[in-house]
Scaffold this motif. Sequence first.
Motif, short mmCIF file in Angstrom:
data_model
loop_
_atom_site.label_atom_id
_atom_site.label_comp_id
_atom_site.label_asym_id
_atom_site.label_seq_id
_atom_site.Cartn_x
_atom_site.Cartn_y
_atom_site.Cartn_z
N CYS A 5 -16.10 -10.00 -50.75
CA CYS A 5 -15.53 -10.24 -49.43
C CYS A 5 -15.21 -11.72 -49.26
CB CYS A 5 -16.51 -9.84 -48.33
SG CYS A 5 -17.16 -8.16 -48.53
N ILE A 6 -14.05 -11.97 -48.65
CA ILE A 6 -13.60 -13.33 -48.41
C ILE A 6 -13.80 -13.66 -46.94
CG2 ILE A 6 -11.64 -14.92 -48.56
CD1 ILE A 6 -12.68 -13.84 -51.26
N GLY A 7 -14.41 -14.78 -46.68
CA GLY A 7 -14.62 -15.23 -45.31
C GLY A 7 -13.64 -16.33 -44.95
N ILE A 27 -16.95 -16.72 -50.36
CA ILE A 27 -17.18 -15.39 -50.95
C ILE A 27 -18.56 -14.89 -50.56
CG2 ILE A 27 -17.25 -14.01 -53.06
CD1 ILE A 27 -15.93 -16.27 -54.56
N PHE A 28 -18.63 -13.61 -50.18
CA PHE A 28 -19.94 -12.94 -50.13
C PHE A 28 -19.75 -11.53 -50.66
CE2 PHE A 28 -17.92 -12.40 -46.00
CZ PHE A 28 -18.14 -11.09 -45.68
N MET A 29 -20.85 -10.82 -50.89
CA MET A 29 -20.74 -9.49 -51.47
C MET A 29 -21.49 -8.47 -50.64
SD MET A 29 -20.74 -9.62 -55.56
CE MET A 29 -21.89 -10.84 -56.13
N TYR A 53 -16.76 -5.83 -35.16
CA TYR A 53 -15.81 -5.30 -36.15
C TYR A 53 -15.01 -6.47 -36.70
CZ TYR A 53 -13.01 -5.85 -31.95
OH TYR A 53 -12.43 -6.37 -30.82
N GLU A 54 -14.63 -6.38 -37.98
CA GLU A 54 -13.66 -7.28 -38.60
C GLU A 54 -12.72 -6.40 -39.40
OE1 GLU A 54 -15.46 -10.36 -40.95
OE2 GLU A 54 -16.56 -11.22 -39.24
N CYS A 55 -11.51 -6.23 -38.91
CA CYS A 55 -10.53 -5.40 -39.62
C CYS A 55 -9.83 -6.25 -40.68
CB CYS A 55 -9.50 -4.84 -38.64
SG CYS A 55 -8.24 -3.85 -39.44
N GLU A 56 -9.76 -5.75 -41.91
CA GLU A 56 -9.24 -6.55 -43.02
C GLU A 56 -8.40 -5.71 -43.97
OE1 GLU A 56 -12.38 -8.85 -44.83
OE2 GLU A 56 -13.38 -9.13 -42.90
N VAL A 57 -7.46 -6.34 -44.64
CA VAL A 57 -6.76 -5.69 -45.74
C VAL A 57 -7.73 -5.62 -46.92
CG1 VAL A 57 -4.88 -5.89 -47.42
CG2 VAL A 57 -4.47 -6.44 -45.00
N ILE A 84 -13.09 -2.03 -42.41
CA ILE A 84 -13.87 -2.85 -41.48
C ILE A 84 -15.05 -3.47 -42.21
CG2 ILE A 84 -15.24 -2.91 -39.35
CD1 ILE A 84 -13.83 -0.41 -38.41
N ASP A 85 -15.14 -4.78 -42.09
CA ASP A 85 -16.32 -5.53 -42.53
C ASP A 85 -17.21 -5.66 -41.29
OD1 ASP A 85 -18.15 -7.49 -43.30
OD2 ASP A 85 -16.68 -9.12 -43.19
N PHE A 86 -18.07 -4.64 -41.09
CA PHE A 86 -18.96 -4.69 -39.92
C PHE A 86 -19.98 -5.82 -40.09
CE2 PHE A 86 -17.97 -0.21 -38.57
CZ PHE A 86 -17.69 -0.51 -37.24
N ALA A 105 -26.88 -9.73 -42.32
CA ALA A 105 -25.85 -9.63 -41.28
C ALA A 105 -24.62 -8.85 -41.74
CB ALA A 105 -25.42 -11.03 -40.84
N LYS A 106 -24.45 -8.76 -43.07
CA LYS A 106 -23.16 -8.30 -43.60
C LYS A 106 -23.24 -7.13 -44.58
CE LYS A 106 -19.74 -11.38 -42.49
NZ LYS A 106 -18.44 -10.95 -41.91
N ALA A 107 -24.35 -7.00 -45.29
CA ALA A 107 -24.35 -6.13 -46.47
C ALA A 107 -25.19 -4.86 -46.30
CB ALA A 107 -24.85 -6.92 -47.69
N GLY A 174 -10.47 -10.80 -45.81
CA GLY A 174 -10.66 -11.68 -44.66
C GLY A 174 -10.04 -11.11 -43.40
N THR A 175 -10.62 -11.49 -42.27
CA THR A 175 -10.16 -10.93 -41.00
C THR A 175 -9.33 -11.93 -40.21
OG1 THR A 175 -10.91 -9.63 -39.08
CG2 THR A 175 -12.17 -11.61 -39.57
N PRO A 176 -8.30 -11.44 -39.53
CA PRO A 176 -7.56 -12.33 -38.61
C PRO A 176 -8.34 -12.49 -37.31
CG PRO A 176 -6.64 -10.13 -38.51
CD PRO A 176 -7.77 -10.08 -39.52
ZN ZN Z 1 -14.91 -10.30 -42.93
#
Ligand code: ZN
Length: 203
Positions: A5-7, A27-29, A53-57, A84-86, A105-107, A174-176
């Motif tokens: 995942c790209i932040g 970067i995180f995983m 929510y973080e909506c990402e391609v 979604i990267d919740f 927080a992420k994984a 990454g999220t906009p």
């Molecule tokens: Zn994200």
Amino acid sequence: MKFLCIGRNYVEHAKELGNEVPEEPVIFMKPQSALLQSNAPFYYPAFTNELHYECEVVLRICKNGQYIQESDAGNYYDAISVGIDFTARDIQAELKKKGLPWEKAKAWDNSAVLGKWQPIGEGLKKDDIRFSMKKNGAFVQQGHTADMIHPFDKIVSYVSQFFSLNIGDVIFTGTPKGVGACVVGDELEGFLGDESMFKLLVQ
Ligand code: ZN
């Protein structure tokens, strides 16, 4: 498989969270257990009071590789979607304050949502892809890949300098801007262009 995942890949999003815009990709995983299996219910996790929510391609890796050249990176992914990267934003804020890793927080389980895959065709313009997400029928995030700080091929090349890519791995790009909280009962729907790619109810 794993999620890379790209932040902070969109300037406006970095700003909305008060973060610096990094020169190199952040970067995180997430592990395989973070995947929300399709059609499985999504439950609001008990450990957070601020689920974002973080909506990402997202990109699907189709070839094993490491130390991939940017010019060759396009051969390593064959499908695209949105996901979604919740994020448990309250936990992330605590961890960031203490300089600790972000996994809590992420994984966590079911924190990675994937839409249906769309094969990448000849005509795909990587820097001209619109994507968006609706919450309860209203747009909350609208992004465009032209606004990415690091484009797809740069990301694939960069992450492969550190981590082997394997067939089936997924990259969140990454999220906009427009990340925000959701509560039980919210319905989230992600779009690539105008096409609905996933629909999820927070339970
Ligand atoms: Zn994200």
